[in-house]
Design a protein around this motif. Structure first.
Motif, short mmCIF file in Angstrom:
data_model
loop_
_atom_site.label_atom_id
_atom_site.label_comp_id
_atom_site.label_asym_id
_atom_site.label_seq_id
_atom_site.Cartn_x
_atom_site.Cartn_y
_atom_site.Cartn_z
N TRP A 92 0.82 -1.22 0.00
CA TRP A 92 0.00 0.00 0.00
C TRP A 92 0.85 1.26 0.00
O TRP A 92 0.51 2.24 -0.65
CB TRP A 92 -0.98 -0.01 1.17
N LYS A 164 -0.01 -17.97 4.32
CA LYS A 164 0.55 -16.75 3.75
C LYS A 164 0.50 -15.59 4.74
O LYS A 164 1.26 -14.64 4.63
CB LYS A 164 -0.26 -16.32 2.51
N TYR A 165 -0.47 -15.65 5.65
CA TYR A 165 -0.74 -14.47 6.48
C TYR A 165 -0.65 -14.76 7.97
O TYR A 165 -1.29 -14.09 8.78
CB TYR A 165 -2.13 -13.91 6.11
N1 LIG Z 1 0.60 -6.63 -0.12
C1 LIG Z 1 -0.40 -5.68 0.32
C2 LIG Z 1 -1.49 -6.40 1.02
C3 LIG Z 1 -2.31 -7.08 0.01
C4 LIG Z 1 -3.08 -8.24 0.55
O1 LIG Z 1 -2.93 -8.64 1.72
N2 LIG Z 1 -3.89 -8.81 -0.34
C5 LIG Z 1 -4.66 -9.94 0.00
C6 LIG Z 1 -6.05 -9.52 0.38
S1 LIG Z 1 -6.89 -10.82 1.23
C7 LIG Z 1 -4.76 -10.85 -1.18
O2 LIG Z 1 -4.61 -10.46 -2.30
N3 LIG Z 1 -5.03 -12.07 -0.94
C8 LIG Z 1 -5.24 -12.97 -2.00
C9 LIG Z 1 -4.31 -14.08 -1.89
O3 LIG Z 1 -3.40 -14.01 -1.03
O4 LIG Z 1 -4.49 -15.04 -2.63
C10 LIG Z 1 0.17 -4.60 1.20
O5 LIG Z 1 1.08 -4.92 1.96
O6 LIG Z 1 -0.28 -3.48 1.10
#
Ligand SMILES: N[C@@H](CCC(=O)N[C@@H](CS)C(=O)NCC(=O)O)C(=O)O
Length: 271
Positions: A92, A164-165
């Protein structure tokens, strides 16, 4: 044209990653679905308020996998902003600086140092790692993978997404308190600003923080269907039901979200 996932009435004309590679100008790689993903909506909105045209690009590759996205952007999340042959911008903060450089007015980054440092800190609490949305996502993953009615392929998908998160049951259990902390902090800030006669989070004009909050508020209460024609199943999923969290959401925060969308952002939201 790339095939979008879900409905067939997309307003955005998504091109494929392969097509986008041969284009110049601004391309935004987005999940091609009818879900107001807050990083996606905030990123689109930065370019919208500055009137910078872009080509929407579907993040899924021709084979449906993330291989093409990884090969081009060295990561596998969306949104990603790519200007000409510059490096892909997948966070972002890089996207905000790119928008500001391409079209300096209206400026979304305050010139005043105090306001600027506050703004970046607040957006990081909303959109950054371990922030409000990150925490909400952990609760969404947890709710899905612990639901006995969820089928195995769906559970496997969400568990993979969770790796991933930073998902773990312990992280998900700690997440609502973190969401509450951020919502209270944002609500208090808005009250202070209103007491000074400002309708904005910092100073007395629109900044990126107003846009980020407006987009990320979808994770507690999406805009109504006529303004946000999102996939119905995801509306319930996004809508916050934990009473501890909803109690921390001041009415002013939603009034502010509505004001920012009404005055500055694209409505209805386009998918
Ligand atoms: N990388 C972005 C964050 C973007 C992000 O977390 N995107 C997620 C939203 S849930 C996403 O695209 N998820 C889809 C995936 O991981 O498959 C940032 O640091 O600003």
């Amino acid at each position: 044209m790339a095939t979008a996932i879900g409905r067939d009435d997309y307003k955005l004309k998504y091109v494929s990653l392969a097509e986008a590679k041969n284009m110049s100008g601004l391309r935004l790689i987005l999940g091609a679905h009818t879900i107001p993903g807050p990083w996606r909506e905030a990123c689109k909105s930065l370019f919208y308020v500055k009137n910078i045209p872009y080509t929407p690009v579907a993040s899924a590759g021709q084979d449906g996998s993330d291989r093409e996205l990884r090969e081009w952007t060295a990561q596998n999340s969306a949104p990603v902003a790519i200007w000409n042959d510059e490096r892909p911008r997948s966070t972002w903060i890089e996207q905000l600086f790119l928008a500001e450089r391409l079209q300096p007015t209206p400026s979304l980054i305050p010139a005043n140092m105090e306001e600027r440092t506050l703004m970046f800190g607040y957006i990081n609490e909303i959109a950054g790692e371990n922030g409000f949305a990150w925490s909400k996502r952990l609760t969404m993953i947890h709710g899905t993978v612990t639901n006995p009615q969820v089928d195995e392929p769906t559970r496997a998908f969400w568990l993979k997404f969770g790796t991933k998160y930073g998902y773990s049951a312990a992280a998900a259990e700690a997440a609502p308190a973190r969401m509450v902390e951020v919502l209270r902090f944002l609500g208090a800030r808005l009250q202070q600003q209103q007491a000074k006669g400002s309708k904005f989070f910092v100073g007395d004009q629109l900044s990126a923080l107003d846009i980020y909050w407006a987009a990320f508020a979808a994770l507690v209460q999406p805009l109504p269907p006529e303004l946000c024609p999102m996939a119905t199943a995801f509306r319930a999923f996004y809508t916050e039901r934990n009473p501890v969290v909803t109690a921390a959401l001041s009415p002013e925060l939603l009034v502010h979200r509505d004001f920012i969308y009404r005055e500055y952002l694209e409505l209805p939201i386009v998918f």
